[in-house]
Write a protein that holds these residues in place. Sequence first.
Motif, short mmCIF file in Angstrom:
data_model
loop_
_atom_site.label_atom_id
_atom_site.label_comp_id
_atom_site.label_asym_id
_atom_site.label_seq_id
_atom_site.Cartn_x
_atom_site.Cartn_y
_atom_site.Cartn_z
N PRO A 180 0.83 -1.21 0.00
CA PRO A 180 0.00 0.00 0.00
C PRO A 180 0.86 1.26 0.00
O PRO A 180 1.91 1.30 0.64
N SER A 181 0.42 2.26 -0.73
CA SER A 181 1.04 3.59 -0.88
C SER A 181 2.17 3.62 -1.89
O SER A 181 2.60 4.69 -2.29
N VAL A 182 2.67 2.44 -2.33
CA VAL A 182 3.70 2.42 -3.37
C VAL A 182 3.04 2.63 -4.73
O VAL A 182 1.93 2.16 -4.96
N LEU A 183 3.70 3.35 -5.61
CA LEU A 183 3.23 3.52 -6.99
C LEU A 183 3.94 2.49 -7.85
O LEU A 183 5.15 2.59 -8.10
N ALA A 184 3.21 1.44 -8.28
CA ALA A 184 3.78 0.38 -9.10
C ALA A 184 3.77 0.81 -10.57
O ALA A 184 2.86 1.51 -11.01
N VAL A 185 4.77 0.35 -11.33
CA VAL A 185 4.90 0.78 -12.72
C VAL A 185 5.08 -0.44 -13.63
O VAL A 185 5.97 -1.26 -13.42
N ARG A 205 -4.32 -2.63 -10.00
CA ARG A 205 -5.43 -1.93 -10.65
C ARG A 205 -5.73 -0.61 -9.97
O ARG A 205 -6.32 0.29 -10.57
N THR A 206 -5.35 -0.48 -8.71
CA THR A 206 -5.61 0.76 -7.97
C THR A 206 -4.35 1.57 -7.70
O THR A 206 -4.45 2.75 -7.38
N GLN A 207 -3.17 0.96 -7.83
CA GLN A 207 -1.95 1.69 -7.50
C GLN A 207 -0.83 1.47 -8.53
O GLN A 207 0.34 1.65 -8.23
N GLY A 208 -1.23 1.09 -9.75
CA GLY A 208 -0.23 0.85 -10.79
C GLY A 208 -0.45 1.73 -12.00
O GLY A 208 -1.59 2.07 -12.34
N ILE A 209 0.61 2.08 -12.67
CA ILE A 209 0.55 2.94 -13.86
C ILE A 209 1.43 2.33 -14.94
O ILE A 209 2.47 1.74 -14.64
N ASP A 273 -11.36 2.57 -20.96
CA ASP A 273 -12.54 3.27 -21.48
C ASP A 273 -12.14 4.41 -22.42
O ASP A 273 -12.86 4.72 -23.36
N ASP A 274 -11.00 5.01 -22.14
CA ASP A 274 -10.54 6.15 -22.95
C ASP A 274 -9.77 5.71 -24.19
O ASP A 274 -9.83 6.36 -25.23
N GLN A 275 -9.04 4.61 -24.05
CA GLN A 275 -8.25 4.10 -25.18
C GLN A 275 -8.21 2.58 -25.03
O GLN A 275 -7.43 2.05 -24.26
N PRO A 276 -9.07 1.87 -25.75
CA PRO A 276 -9.23 0.43 -25.55
C PRO A 276 -7.93 -0.36 -25.77
O PRO A 276 -7.03 0.07 -26.48
N ALA A 277 -7.88 -1.53 -25.12
CA ALA A 277 -6.77 -2.47 -25.27
C ALA A 277 -7.36 -3.87 -25.25
O ALA A 277 -8.47 -4.09 -24.73
N PRO A 278 -6.67 -4.87 -25.84
CA PRO A 278 -7.21 -6.23 -25.89
C PRO A 278 -7.53 -6.81 -24.52
O PRO A 278 -8.50 -7.54 -24.37
N ASP A 279 -6.72 -6.52 -23.51
CA ASP A 279 -6.93 -7.05 -22.17
C ASP A 279 -6.79 -5.90 -21.19
O ASP A 279 -5.68 -5.48 -20.85
N CYS A 280 -7.91 -5.36 -20.73
CA CYS A 280 -7.90 -4.17 -19.88
C CYS A 280 -7.21 -4.42 -18.54
O CYS A 280 -6.71 -3.48 -17.92
N ARG A 281 -7.18 -5.67 -18.08
CA ARG A 281 -6.51 -5.95 -16.80
C ARG A 281 -5.05 -5.57 -16.84
O ARG A 281 -4.47 -5.17 -15.83
N ARG A 282 -4.45 -5.67 -18.02
CA ARG A 282 -3.01 -5.45 -18.14
C ARG A 282 -2.65 -3.97 -18.19
O ARG A 282 -1.47 -3.63 -18.21
N LEU A 283 -3.66 -3.11 -18.20
CA LEU A 283 -3.38 -1.67 -18.20
C LEU A 283 -3.16 -1.13 -16.79
O LEU A 283 -2.89 0.07 -16.63
N LEU A 284 -3.32 -1.96 -15.77
CA LEU A 284 -3.22 -1.52 -14.38
C LEU A 284 -4.28 -0.43 -14.16
O LEU A 284 -5.41 -0.57 -14.61
N ALA A 285 -3.93 0.69 -13.51
CA ALA A 285 -4.91 1.77 -13.35
C ALA A 285 -5.04 2.59 -14.62
O ALA A 285 -5.97 3.38 -14.75
N GLY A 286 -4.10 2.42 -15.54
CA GLY A 286 -4.13 3.17 -16.78
C GLY A 286 -2.74 3.57 -17.23
O GLY A 286 -1.74 3.25 -16.59
N ARG A 287 -2.68 4.28 -18.33
CA ARG A 287 -1.42 4.71 -18.92
C ARG A 287 -1.03 6.08 -18.38
O ARG A 287 -1.89 6.92 -18.11
#
Length: 651
Positions: A180-185, A205-209, A273-287
């Motif tokens: 928790p509190s770490v920003l994963a990349v 999904r909540t703390q990754g970019i 939702d903003d820029q689709p990808a084949p597997d949304c899970r792999r986008l973490l929280a987003g780009r």
Amino acid sequence: MSPPVFATKISMAGHQELWVETFGEPQICIAVLDGWVDQSHPSLVSAKLTPLEPLTPNISAQGSAAQHGTHVTSIIFGQHHGSVQGIAPQCRGLLIPIFTDGKGDAIAPCSQLDLARAILLAANHGAHIINISGGQLTPSGEADPLLTNAVRHCTNQNILIVAAAGNDGCNCLHIPGALPSVLAVGAMNTEGLPLDFSNWGEQYRTQGILALGENIPGAAPGGGITTSSGTSYATAVVSGVAALLLSLQVKRGQAPNPQAVRDAILRSAIACDDQPAPDCRRLLAGRLNVKGAMSLILQPGETMNENIELATVQSAPIGETNLPPPPQRQNPAVQAAAYSAPTSEVASQVVQPLLSSPQLKEQVNSGGIQPAACSCGGGNGTPVQLVYALGQLGFDFGTETRRDSIQQHMGAGANPQDHRQLLAYLDRNLWDTGAIIWTLNLDATPIYAIQPQGAYAEQAYERLRQFLTEQLTEGVERISIPGVVVGKVMLMSGQVVPVILPTLRCMYSWTTAALIEAVCGTPPAESASEQDRGVYGQRSQSVINFLERVYYELRNLGMTPQERAINYAATNAFNVERIFESAIQEEMDLDTIEVERSPLCRSGSECWDVKLTFFNPRRVFEQARKVYRFTVDVSDVCPVSVGRVRSWFVR
């Protein structure tokens, strides 16, 4: 006429706008926990970098760890007149080596204990951001309590840890990225799609970019340039952007707020939702959305959430960067996470294939933080480091030669590993007490070596022998070791630990039962009333609860002021006794233990308040909680209580 030398830079949407505002402020400090860094590289020679004393042995300036550390550092700090143009070249950096060369081209992992120590070292030296381009695969997402507490300390001090998500290409988590509190990349390509090897998982999904992590240029030891792919390099990209956002806060006259920057990066992320990808899970929280994060920092509440427009690595002759000049300033922190490394024409790097499943299993069981690099299998003027640590006493011989020498002096059939035999030998041969490496252990893990020196070394060694004897004969559970860190030493296991020069007057040993009796008084006799025995039992159990939470839930390395304050509170429990006596009379139980900087302190001192909060379990919704607070001055090697215990009710 010789051709021009070309500089490389990472370019993505938003960087140019951010560079128009700032190239970084020297006030902002990023700690890089990685391999050794070649500071003589043309891109780093004028960077504001401060190397700190490494704890890891066998630091190499040429191997895989140095390649990884130099590359990661240049992504952040590469000077724009050099061959690699970093993201935040004007920020200040701390270099803390945690990775060393392993077998072949591999990078040796770093233990969670050593990572915790490095994180605290970075925090103590003023880091705003800690870059960890590595991690350890974990099935549970849980870490060693020492590492968990080090990360929690950074959260409490508003320090941002940016860590790699890992390169195993699976739905799996890495430590410390999953804490928790770490920003994963994670890593993506120039089209915004996650790279095949980049990890994903529910926690991310909540703390990754996701950030650009494909063919990232960087400095190579010896002066060259290389390109590599991996979450290691995406992590450095995010750390650099975060540093610029902090610099933007400073430029606008605001206090740098790393947690607000973390929030802006996550809130502005470009999701499926903003820029689709084949597997949304792999986008973490987003780009990573540099413009969006920048807009949140400039105008909180508004987000520029554009589709990603990523460019490939660009080249320009050195001195012709096509960037605006830096703005005029108003006022003068694991296995490395790099993937396969396509080589540049300037320098090459060894590439190995992705880990197979059996190798993943081995990594999970390896117990070490490793660089997130598939290419490797998946100072002067430094302030004195005060320590006030709790643990149990142990010993080591350093080398087999030293152990065998002592065994020969003990006599045929003797076993120097046996505590009783060794103590009996040392009682007859006091001069050999200093030949032993005395250690302070948490559970079975050494965290420090203890090495008395000076005029009173003999008395300190006598105290250590006494402590070990008491552990064997009287059941002593804890000792306190105050002192200063004066170096490091390697144990027989190959583990390297810091060496404490102890201060004799604050070295104590105790059992919980003896401490409770000293605090609560002698237990009532059997003939005492049931009420008296019940009150005493309640008081003693409350003190036990406090001590056990310090020993286990809050166990620490005793490095930070907060840790020294809470450890002293457990040693000098008389303040705690007065608190529990009052709380018991009001039928309250201990809820939380916190340490906060004290608003009141003597001149030239450093004071922290230990705050205990109690609640009435039978009247949770009817009775307010009660806070007790007492102050500990930790400016000296031996902490001391200041003032009286204060208390008040809170809702």
